[in-house]
Design an enzyme around this catalytic site. Structure first.
Site, mmCIF file in Angstrom:
data_model
loop_
_atom_site.group_PDB
_atom_site.id
_atom_site.type_symbol
_atom_site.label_atom_id
_atom_site.label_comp_id
_atom_site.label_asym_id
_atom_site.label_seq_id
_atom_site.Cartn_x
_atom_site.Cartn_y
_atom_site.Cartn_z
ATOM 1 N N GLU A 144 0.855 -1.188 0.000
ATOM 2 C CA GLU A 144 0.000 0.000 0.000
ATOM 3 C C GLU A 144 0.892 1.240 0.000
ATOM 4 O OE1 GLU A 144 -2.718 0.436 3.286
ATOM 5 O OE2 GLU A 144 -3.784 2.040 2.293
ATOM 6 N N GLY A 284 2.986 2.584 10.805
ATOM 7 C CA GLY A 284 2.752 1.771 12.004
ATOM 8 C C GLY A 284 2.600 0.291 11.696
ATOM 9 N N ALA A 285 1.729 -0.025 10.764
ATOM 10 C CA ALA A 285 1.458 -1.423 10.445
ATOM 11 C C ALA A 285 0.623 -1.491 9.174
ATOM 12 C CB ALA A 285 0.714 -2.104 11.591
ATOM 13 N N MET A 286 0.440 -2.716 8.661
ATOM 14 C CA MET A 286 -0.264 -2.875 7.389
ATOM 15 C C MET A 286 -1.156 -4.103 7.415
ATOM 16 S SD MET A 286 -0.866 -1.722 4.427
ATOM 17 C CE MET A 286 -2.082 -2.543 3.416
ATOM 18 N N GLU A 287 -2.380 -3.918 6.928
ATOM 19 C CA GLU A 287 -3.447 -4.910 7.084
ATOM 20 C C GLU A 287 -3.502 -5.975 5.994
ATOM 21 O OE1 GLU A 287 -3.922 -1.602 6.283
ATOM 22 O OE2 GLU A 287 -5.549 -1.374 4.822
ATOM 23 N N HIS A 320 -6.632 -1.960 15.102
ATOM 24 C CA HIS A 320 -6.833 -1.244 13.843
ATOM 25 C C HIS A 320 -6.607 -2.167 12.644
ATOM 26 C CE1 HIS A 320 -6.679 2.418 11.254
ATOM 27 N NE2 HIS A 320 -5.856 1.663 10.535
ATOM 28 N N GLU A 321 -5.457 -2.836 12.619
ATOM 29 C CA GLU A 321 -5.149 -3.678 11.455
ATOM 30 C C GLU A 321 -6.114 -4.861 11.381
ATOM 31 O OE1 GLU A 321 -3.274 -2.151 9.537
ATOM 32 O OE2 GLU A 321 -2.431 -0.783 11.027
ATOM 33 N N GLU A 343 -9.936 4.019 6.198
ATOM 34 C CA GLU A 343 -9.121 4.499 7.317
ATOM 35 C C GLU A 343 -9.946 5.232 8.376
ATOM 36 O OE1 GLU A 343 -6.496 3.238 7.884
ATOM 37 O OE2 GLU A 343 -5.723 2.550 5.957
HETATM 38 N N1 TRP Z 1 -3.097 0.928 5.712
HETATM 39 C C1 TRP Z 1 -2.119 1.131 6.741
HETATM 40 C C2 TRP Z 1 -2.925 1.394 8.002
HETATM 41 O O1 TRP Z 1 -3.506 2.391 8.185
HETATM 42 C C3 TRP Z 1 -1.228 2.291 6.489
HETATM 43 C C4 TRP Z 1 0.084 1.982 5.887
HETATM 44 C C5 TRP Z 1 0.995 1.118 6.339
HETATM 45 C C6 TRP Z 1 0.699 2.603 4.787
HETATM 46 N N2 TRP Z 1 2.120 1.180 5.593
HETATM 47 C C7 TRP Z 1 1.965 2.062 4.632
HETATM 48 C C8 TRP Z 1 0.296 3.573 3.916
HETATM 49 C C9 TRP Z 1 2.823 2.474 3.628
HETATM 50 C C10 TRP Z 1 1.147 3.979 2.916
HETATM 51 C C11 TRP Z 1 2.395 3.432 2.781
HETATM 52 O O2 TRP Z 1 -3.089 0.572 8.817
HETATM 53 ZN ZN ZN Z 2 -5.516 1.749 8.565
#
Ligand code: TRP
Ligand code: ZN
Length: 884
Positions: A144, A284-287, A320-321, A343
């Site tokens: 993302e 922070g993290a990615m889903e 959140h994730e 979001e």
């Molecule tokens: N979708 C992720 C969140 O809100 C956000 C995110 C994580 C992101 N890594 C990223 C967005 C890198 C852009 C680029 O939980």
């Molecule tokens: Zn998110």
């Protein structure tokens, strides 16, 4: 047409328009230009031959014409810095392709084809941390928003949903663990010490949710039985040695899964849920579906190395994730302009989750503090944009507090107006109606409207208008009638000079001045520029409590006496309103003091009232300590600055420190007694113990202003006796701001004690960069040369420079040295990690709201950045908007 690259052109040949654009001016992508993609990609097969320096990717896409889109003779496959080693169509090598910039255009004669493309990439050279990259010897991905195109050529846009099957192969010694989305469908040994794994994700998904991890990892494993009795295997993967710091993350995950069933009726939909912690990560993290990738900061915790705030952050981000699995993955976004669809809603969901897990009022206050401390300034500056933006050049720049936090507030208002139960009917309808789709914000609003039975016609303006509405309040009393006269104004923002009134739901209560109660809270909705609301049966003028619970993300302007604020601070039964009264008491005073409006007598009277209100808070036995801590907190310098049209950071800092000192002296004995009480509370994760720790360090901050010697002595002993990071970091934070030998001694001790623990060394950098010490700027200059400082790790960069940019007295040094430091960082970091570099532009972009001397230097530093050759799209966009 692919909206991700190409603006519409009148000659109907959008594919060619992009080729002509100037590389120096990245093209503007507009929401209005959305068109569905000409092709569907029902299936995607990916084969990875993994190596840190060289990974070969073979992608096989089944494509078919999209009956819902205009026919196109070519398919545009996005790429970013990659080249195709081989292209096949239906099993035959093809030569009917060309490159258009970074994208690959391929002519397809029929209605359905199979495309195979081979690319080769070097993950070890990927310092942008987008796409496939190496981190501490492991391989991981971040796709993302547009990272997938750095791995292979693909229609890299969220409305192209595909079912993925992945085969990955690599050295067993180097990558004993091979993970991907979905379920493991096979694994085995290969030649020359390699092994392989096959994964299949049954849920169609956009490319941004793809993830792959290969590395030497260990897992904490557990399981969860869902509401329909299905068993889900859970794993939290970390590096060897970090396993004993994963318990809180795992417990948070299980609580999230249960909560989403109970509160939103959402069940998990795979047999496996994996989390992997990586130390090099842009956010922070990615889903990613079934394989969430986390910054280590939001996974690892134990009492020795993580603060209470860190524990809360982990619970919130894990939630959140996880919640994205429904709000984001099962229902994704049609295009990136709809980002707040997933979001904003998911932030609201994680906020409500954290409210339910701990103290709801305190969580609400914390969330409002973030909103007002970060989003309000964004909304009143050059980067202001609606929660659903209309255009962008680089989507990474729109992962903002506006899209996330204001987005959550907008949905929270719908919930406030509908009530919890009807709101749930709305979200049920949304999930049912759009499951499996790439949806829009409009789809969400319509579903809430239909499901909850609300008319949200005018409310939609909250999605299209930027700027924080201002509500002016006047209360009149006549006979036995009270009239509340309200006026609203939505300020002009870049590109939006004229605004319409929005519906503003305000929870209010009128307190009887003598009886000291109110007759029930009411919800009023101000939906015009001006309106009056009347209330009968008041012999005297009541005291107004307004925007209780922060029911609307607006600023309230009213003339209110200090006596009334003292009353509300002591007696309001809405915890947020009580907090707000304390904040207003202090902010009001600081704004007039900085404005030079106060005589010495006025200043003394105000300080006296503030101290009196604080004393009442300290003595109120009905308060829990977490909430007491909120009520005793001073407004941040940024928040005070935000109340002024043009701020003088030096003067605000001086007045704020002086107020802090006056409170410390006036309440010396009360604060002593408070410290003595909370100091005795033994360590536990209970909210009472967290509250005690919060107060401990808070008392020290007041003494640091009023009696530095005493503060140094108390902080030193708190540091020495600490059996947890909250106390130790709190003590060191206070010492770092003082001129005492203990400062150096304890900073060195802390470094030696935690050397090798990256997350704690991050704290060590931050504490010095954020300190109240007069030489903080010099300290930052020294720290950027420290052997542990590196531009390659975003956590480390942020720990030093974000802390610095948020430290008003250092960043806003009158000679502009702080601005130069941040501009230098942006220029140095931009070629390494553009996404992170661009995040340092907004602090400099605030120049219009700073006194002229400093503003001129801020501007010239922005111009220096803008003049640099080969600026990234990310930084270019932020700098040009900030100067514009
Ligand atoms: N979708 C992720 C969140 O809100 C956000 C995110 C994580 C992101 N890594 C990223 C967005 C890198 C852009 C680029 O939980
Ligand atoms: Zn998110």
């Amino acid at each position: 047409m692919d909206i991700a690259r190409t603006p519409a052109t009148p000659d109907g040949n959008p594919e060619m328009a992009d080729a002509a654009r100037q590389p120096s001016e990245p093209s503007l992508i507009r929401r209005e230009d959305y068109l569905p993609f000409a092709w569907l990609v029902p299936q995607t097969l990916l084969d990875f031959d993994l190596g840190l320096e060289s990974t070969t990717v073979t992608a096989t896409l089944s494509v078919a014409r999209n009956p819902a889109a205009a026919r196109s003779p070519v398919i545009r496959l996005n790429g970013d810095g990659i080249t195709a080693a081989r292209v096949e169509v239906d099993g035959e090598e093809s030569s009917s392709w060309t490159m258009d910039g970074d994208d690959l255009l391929l002519s397809l004669p029929g209605d359905a084809h199979q495309i195979t493309i081979v690319t080769q990439i070097d993950p070890s050279a990927n310092s942008q941390l987008m796409g496939l990259y190496g981190s501490n010897g492991m391989l991981c991905t971040q796709c993302e928003a547009e990272g997938f195109r750095r791995i292979t050529f693909f229609p890299d846009r969220p409305d192209v949903l595909s079912t993925y099957s992945v085969r990955m192969r690599g050295s067993r010694a180097q990558f004993p663990v091979l993970l991907c989305n979905g379920n493991l469908t096979g694994e085995g040994e290969g030649e020359n010490g390699t092994h392989w794994a096959e994964w299949h994700d049954p849920w169609p998904k956009p490319s941004y949710l793809f993830a792959l991890v290969a590395g030497d990892l260990v897992a904490r494993s557990d399981s969860f039985v869902t509401m329909t009795g299905r068993n889900v295997a859970l794993n939290v993967y970390v590096r060897d040695g970090d396993l004993d710091r994963t318990e809180h993350a795992m417990e948070s995950l299980k609580r999230s899964m249960k909560w989403d069933e109970d509160v939103f009726g959402r069940e998990y939909d795979l047999d496996l849920f994996n989390i992997v912690a990586v130390s090099d990560f842009n956010m922070g993290a990615m889903e990613n579906k079934g394989l969430n990738v986390f910054n280590t900061k939001y996974v690892l915790a134990d009492p020795e190395t993580a603060t209470d705030g860190d524990y809360d952050g982990i619970e919130g981000v894990i939630g959140h994730e996880y919640f994205h699995n429904w709000s984001g993955n099962r229902i994704t976004c049609r295009d990136w302009f709809q980002l707040s669809l997933k979001e904003g809603f998911t932030v609201l969901r994680d906020q409500l989750f954290s409210q339910d897990m701990g103290s709801a009022p305190v969580k609400r206050i914390e969330d409002v503090r973030v909103l007002r401390g970060v989003q309000f300034p964004e909304d009143s500056g050059p980067l202001a944009h609606p929660i659903r933006p209309d255009s962008y050049r680089e989507i990474n720049n729109f992962y903002t507090s506006t899209v996330y936090n204001k987005g959550a507030e907008v949905i929270r208002m719908m919930r406030t107006m509908a009530g919890e139960q009807r709101f749930r009917q709305g979200t049920d309808l949304y999930f049912e109606r759009h499951d499996g789709e790439a949806a829009t914000c409009e789809d969400f609003v319509k579903a809430i409207e239909d499901g909850a039975g609300l008319d949200l016609g005018q409310f939609r303006l909250w999605y299209s208008q930027a700027g924080t509405p201002k509500v002016s309040v006047e209360l009149r009393h006549d006979g036995s009638t009270v009239t509340l006269a309200l006026r609203q104004q939505v300020p002009p923002t870049p590109g939006q000079p004229d605004k319409l009134p929005v519906p503003i739901p305000l929870r209010i209560a009128l307190f009887d001045r003598n009886g000291r109660t109110h007759r029930g809270e009411e919800l009023i909705v101000l939906d015009s520029a001006e309106a009056e609301f009347s209330f009968d049966g008041f012999a005297d003028m009541p005291i107004l409590s307004i925007n209780r619970g922060f029911s609307a993300p607006v600023t309230i302007e009213r003339d209110v006496s200090r006596d009334d604020l003292v009353f509300l601070a002591a007696r309001d039964d809405d915890p947020f309103a009580r907090y707000e009264a304390m904040q207003e008491l202090m902010t009001g005073h600081l704004v007039s003091a900085v404005g030079g409006e106060l005589s010495d007598g006025d200043r003394d009277a105000a300080r006296h009232d503030i101290a009196r209100a604080m004393a009442a808070v300290i003595e109120d036995t009905k308060l829990d300590d977490l909430m007491r801590g909120e009520l005793l907190l001073m407004p941040s310098q940024t928040y005070v600055a935000e109340q002024m049209l043009v701020a003088d950071p030096g003067r605000i800092h001086a007045e704020r420190e002086a107020l802090k000192a006056s409170i410390g002296s006036a309440l010396g004995s009360e604060l002593d007694a408070l410290y003595a009480r909370v100091e005795k509370v033994p360590y536990s994760r209970s909210s009472a113990a967290c509250g005690a720790r919060k107060l401990k360090t808070l008392v020290l901050t007041y003494f640091a202003a009023s009696d530095p010697a005493k503060a140094a002595q108390l902080a030193t002993s708190q540091y020495d006796r600490a059996d947890n990071m909250t106390d130790r970091q709190g003590a060191l934070m206070v010492l770092a701001g003082l001129d005492t030998v203990e400062r150096t001694v304890k900073l060195m001790d802390f470094y030696d004690r935690y050397r090798g623990n990256a997350l704690v060394i991050d704290k060590w950098f931050s504490l010095q960069a954020a300190s109240l010490h007069g030489n903080a700027l010099e300290h930052v200059k020294a720290l950027r040369e420290h052997p542990d400082f590196t531009m390659k790790n975003p956590n480390r960069v942020r720990s030093l420079y974000m802390a610095f940019a948020a430290n008003p007295h250092a960043f806003h040094a009158a000679d502009g040295e702080g601005y130069r430091l941040v501009a230098d960082l942006i220029l140095d970091l931009d070629p390494i990690n553009a996404q992170t570099a661009a995040r340092f532009v907004p602090p400099l972009g605030r120049w219009r709201r700073i006194e002229p001397g400093r503003a001129a230097i801020m501007r010239s530093e922005l111009e220096r950045v803008a003049a640099a050759p080969e600026l990234s799209r990310d930084t270019y966009e932020q700098v040009s908007r900030s100067l514009g």
